[in-house]
Enzyme design. Structure first.
Site, mmCIF file in Angstrom:
data_model
loop_
_atom_site.group_PDB
_atom_site.id
_atom_site.type_symbol
_atom_site.label_atom_id
_atom_site.label_comp_id
_atom_site.label_asym_id
_atom_site.label_seq_id
_atom_site.Cartn_x
_atom_site.Cartn_y
_atom_site.Cartn_z
ATOM 1 N N LYS B 48 32.684 -22.627 -51.038
ATOM 2 C CA LYS B 48 34.171 -23.874 -49.921
ATOM 3 C C LYS B 48 33.667 -24.703 -50.104
ATOM 4 O O LYS B 48 34.971 -25.687 -49.924
ATOM 5 C CB LYS B 48 33.344 -23.649 -47.889
ATOM 6 C CG LYS B 48 33.339 -22.405 -48.189
ATOM 7 C CD LYS B 48 32.917 -22.215 -46.911
ATOM 8 C CE LYS B 48 32.413 -20.576 -46.541
ATOM 9 N NZ LYS B 48 31.694 -20.847 -44.908
ATOM 10 N N GLY B 49 33.480 -25.834 -50.377
ATOM 11 C CA GLY B 49 33.055 -27.633 -50.994
ATOM 12 C C GLY B 49 33.912 -27.721 -51.845
ATOM 13 O O GLY B 49 34.148 -29.276 -51.442
ATOM 14 N N GLU B 105 35.229 -28.167 -59.582
ATOM 15 C CA GLU B 105 33.873 -27.889 -58.599
ATOM 16 C C GLU B 105 34.115 -29.070 -57.869
ATOM 17 O O GLU B 105 34.544 -29.876 -57.825
ATOM 18 C CB GLU B 105 32.506 -27.664 -59.320
ATOM 19 C CG GLU B 105 32.510 -26.404 -60.315
ATOM 20 C CD GLU B 105 31.413 -25.652 -58.614
ATOM 21 O OE1 GLU B 105 31.129 -25.423 -57.644
ATOM 22 O OE2 GLU B 105 30.799 -24.856 -59.114
ATOM 23 N N ASP B 106 32.805 -29.002 -57.001
ATOM 24 C CA ASP B 106 32.595 -30.677 -55.478
ATOM 25 C C ASP B 106 31.927 -31.006 -55.902
ATOM 26 O O ASP B 106 31.784 -32.394 -56.234
ATOM 27 C CB ASP B 106 32.055 -29.739 -54.153
ATOM 28 C CG ASP B 106 31.454 -29.015 -54.399
ATOM 29 O OD1 ASP B 106 31.202 -28.368 -55.129
ATOM 30 O OD2 ASP B 106 31.061 -28.543 -52.813
ATOM 31 N N ASP B 109 24.961 -29.463 -59.587
ATOM 32 C CA ASP B 109 23.364 -30.279 -59.544
ATOM 33 C C ASP B 109 22.563 -29.606 -60.923
ATOM 34 O O ASP B 109 22.563 -29.562 -62.224
ATOM 35 C CB ASP B 109 22.829 -31.071 -57.828
ATOM 36 C CG ASP B 109 23.031 -29.729 -57.114
ATOM 37 O OD1 ASP B 109 23.064 -28.930 -57.499
ATOM 38 O OD2 ASP B 109 22.940 -29.837 -56.522
ATOM 39 N N LYS B 137 25.634 -35.234 -60.086
ATOM 40 C CA LYS B 137 23.860 -35.484 -60.151
ATOM 41 C C LYS B 137 23.403 -35.236 -61.511
ATOM 42 O O LYS B 137 22.777 -34.264 -61.172
ATOM 43 C CB LYS B 137 23.582 -34.545 -58.746
ATOM 44 C CG LYS B 137 22.416 -35.546 -58.218
ATOM 45 C CD LYS B 137 22.262 -35.153 -57.376
ATOM 46 C CE LYS B 137 22.867 -35.011 -55.619
ATOM 47 N NZ LYS B 137 22.567 -34.001 -54.486
ATOM 48 N N PHE B 158 21.067 -37.009 -51.235
ATOM 49 C CA PHE B 158 21.751 -35.685 -50.260
ATOM 50 C C PHE B 158 23.290 -36.462 -49.163
ATOM 51 O O PHE B 158 22.892 -36.403 -48.948
ATOM 52 C CB PHE B 158 21.070 -35.230 -49.453
ATOM 53 C CG PHE B 158 20.839 -33.381 -49.252
ATOM 54 C CD1 PHE B 158 21.132 -32.372 -49.490
ATOM 55 C CD2 PHE B 158 22.728 -33.285 -47.622
ATOM 56 C CE1 PHE B 158 21.392 -31.339 -48.754
ATOM 57 C CE2 PHE B 158 22.682 -31.664 -47.580
ATOM 58 C CZ PHE B 158 22.023 -30.818 -48.268
ATOM 59 N N VAL B 159 24.391 -35.349 -50.335
ATOM 60 C CA VAL B 159 25.576 -36.379 -50.165
ATOM 61 C C VAL B 159 26.326 -34.802 -49.232
ATOM 62 O O VAL B 159 26.380 -33.695 -49.541
ATOM 63 C CB VAL B 159 26.062 -36.650 -50.765
ATOM 64 C CG1 VAL B 159 25.816 -37.741 -51.654
ATOM 65 C CG2 VAL B 159 26.310 -35.595 -52.066
ATOM 66 N N ASP B 165 28.996 -29.841 -47.680
ATOM 67 C CA ASP B 165 28.841 -29.589 -46.369
ATOM 68 C C ASP B 165 26.609 -29.885 -46.293
ATOM 69 O O ASP B 165 26.452 -29.980 -46.967
ATOM 70 C CB ASP B 165 28.690 -28.014 -45.894
ATOM 71 C CG ASP B 165 27.643 -27.232 -46.682
ATOM 72 O OD1 ASP B 165 27.903 -27.189 -47.583
ATOM 73 O OD2 ASP B 165 27.386 -26.447 -45.903
ATOM 74 N N ARG B 171 31.918 -31.538 -43.617
ATOM 75 C CA ARG B 171 32.398 -30.992 -44.721
ATOM 76 C C ARG B 171 34.464 -31.930 -44.295
ATOM 77 O O ARG B 171 34.739 -32.603 -45.258
ATOM 78 C CB ARG B 171 33.557 -29.463 -44.811
ATOM 79 C CG ARG B 171 32.113 -28.456 -45.372
ATOM 80 C CD ARG B 171 32.577 -27.623 -45.188
ATOM 81 N NE ARG B 171 31.516 -26.194 -45.660
ATOM 82 C CZ ARG B 171 30.756 -25.892 -46.554
ATOM 83 N NH1 ARG B 171 31.292 -26.237 -47.637
ATOM 84 N NH2 ARG B 171 30.368 -24.796 -47.176
#
Lengths: 197, 186
Positions: B48-49, B105-106, B109, B137, B158-159, B165, B171
């Site tokens: 969902k990101g 993609e959001d 990592d 990242k 951690f973002v 989310d 979000r």
């Protein structure tokens, strides 16, 4: 629902030395990333006669990515020795790709997957499994192509600490000489920069 | 998980402001439009990101394009899932064979999800497939995958926000911020 391509064959059941390694293996399995557990030992220090004094066996090898991964859940101030080993490995085997996964990386991974509550239980000494019968310094020595004997599946829910219960992984029956020979074979096969010829 | 009623209070630092994101998305849209000039593009967003990023990016691309959505399960590590495998929860709604595909993609990592998705999508015989991620990242990278279009390389923190989310919350923040440890440490 669907999955990528055909399923790989069942992988060997490894006897992980630490609960964090078992958790990491489950993540790799989940994302269908093939791996081998401690498949190779790399000599990193020799005496003047060419005898191996120190070796290093990274925890995981991901063959599709040609990447070794060393997992440590020790606190950052305690990983100096491991950092040195990885640095030495990179010097001696420049073509080899290795990633050191620190406690903070593992913690972030657990956080990402909503498993942050498990971090303390999978970290450091709490996450260690039963003692090895004939431990090597830092538990590194496994010969090339040889795997630890399979153990029963690790069960994180079976004791209060969450640590994987495992007893029996050992190097029983392997003499010091046999280990030394195995290490030398590995050196000959994988160390173009090493003094062993 | 505890979160404040005012979500902004859980953010230690704004890493990327709404304006910074807007400028970067416009820039990415221009680059993509130039690179794919004369072709038709299919944008595939990973739920969902990446939803806000996809919505903004598609409006900055001056090409005939189609959009599609996918969702994959995430590792949870529960007893039932521990023996499981990643699953496609929502598959593409149209074939992509012979098409130029851009996976949106959001954040990337570890690269584990992306690695899985690319293998899956390549099996559907697209003409080409590239990756566009708002955030990268690299400190967390396990699977090295070339990312063709990157918005921002971010530090190891951690973002949340702009689609990202923690426990399905945050979000809707308009910026990308670093979450206070108190918000995720129990």
């Amino acid at each position: 629902m669907s999955e990528v391509g055909a399923q790989r064959g069942a992988r060997p059941e490894y006897a992980f030395a630490h609960a964090s390694e078992a958790e990491f293996a489950r993540i790799l399995d989940f994302y269908q990333v093939a791996f081998e557990y401690e498949p190779q030992v790399f000599p990193i220090l020799w005496d003047l006669d060419g005898n191996v004094l120190e070796s290093f066996a990274p925890d995981f090898f991901l063959p599709d990515l040609e990447l070794f991964v060393e997992l440590t859940t020790l606190q950052q101030r305690l990983v100096r020795k491991k950092n040195r080993k990885v640095r030495r490995l990179r010097e001696l085997y420049p073509g080899l790709k290795i990633k050191l996964f620190y406690a903070r990386d593992f913690r972030a991974l657990m956080l990402k997957y909503g498993r942050s509550a498990l971090v303390s239980e999978l970290s450091g000494t709490l996450g260690q499994v039963g003692p090895r019968q004939n431990p090597e310094p830092e538990g590194d020595a496994i010969s090339v192509g040889e795997r630890k004997p399979a153990a029963r599946p690790l069960d994180l829910s079976s004791n209060p600490s969450g640590a994987a219960i495992y007893q029996g992984a050992s190097h029983e029956g392997r003499s010091r000489g046999a280990r030394r020979r195995a290490v030398r074979r590995a050196a000959a096969a994988h160390a173009p920069n090493s003094p062993v010829t | 998980m505890k979160h404040s009623q005012d979500l902004n209070e859980d953010v230690a630092e704004v890493l990327l402001s709404e304006d910074q994101i807007r400028v970067k998305v416009t820039e990415l849209g221009k680059r993509i439009s130039a690179d794919y000039a004369g072709r038709e593009l299919t944008l595939v967003s990973v739920l969902k990101g990446s939803l806000p990023f996809m919505a903004d990016l598609m409006r900055q691309i001056d090409l005939p394009l189609r959009i599609d959505l996918m969702e994959v399960s995430s590792y949870g590590g529960t007893a039932t899932e521990s023996s499981g495998l990643v699953r496609i929860l929502k598959d593409l709604s149209a074939p992509i064979d012979g098409r130029d595909v851009l996976l949106v993609e959001d954040i990337i990592d570890t690269g584990l999800t992306l690695n899985y998705l690319l293998r899956y999508l390549r099996g559907k015989n697209p003409r080409s497939i590239k990756v566009c991620s708002l955030l990268d990242k690299p400190a967390r990278r396990l699977v090295e995958i070339p990312i063709d279009y990157v918005g921002f390389e971010i530090p190891d923190a951690f973002v949340v926000g702009y689609g990202l989310d923690f426990g399905e919350v945050y979000r809707n923040l308009r910026f990308v911020g670093v979450l206070r440890p108190e918000a995720y440490e129990s």
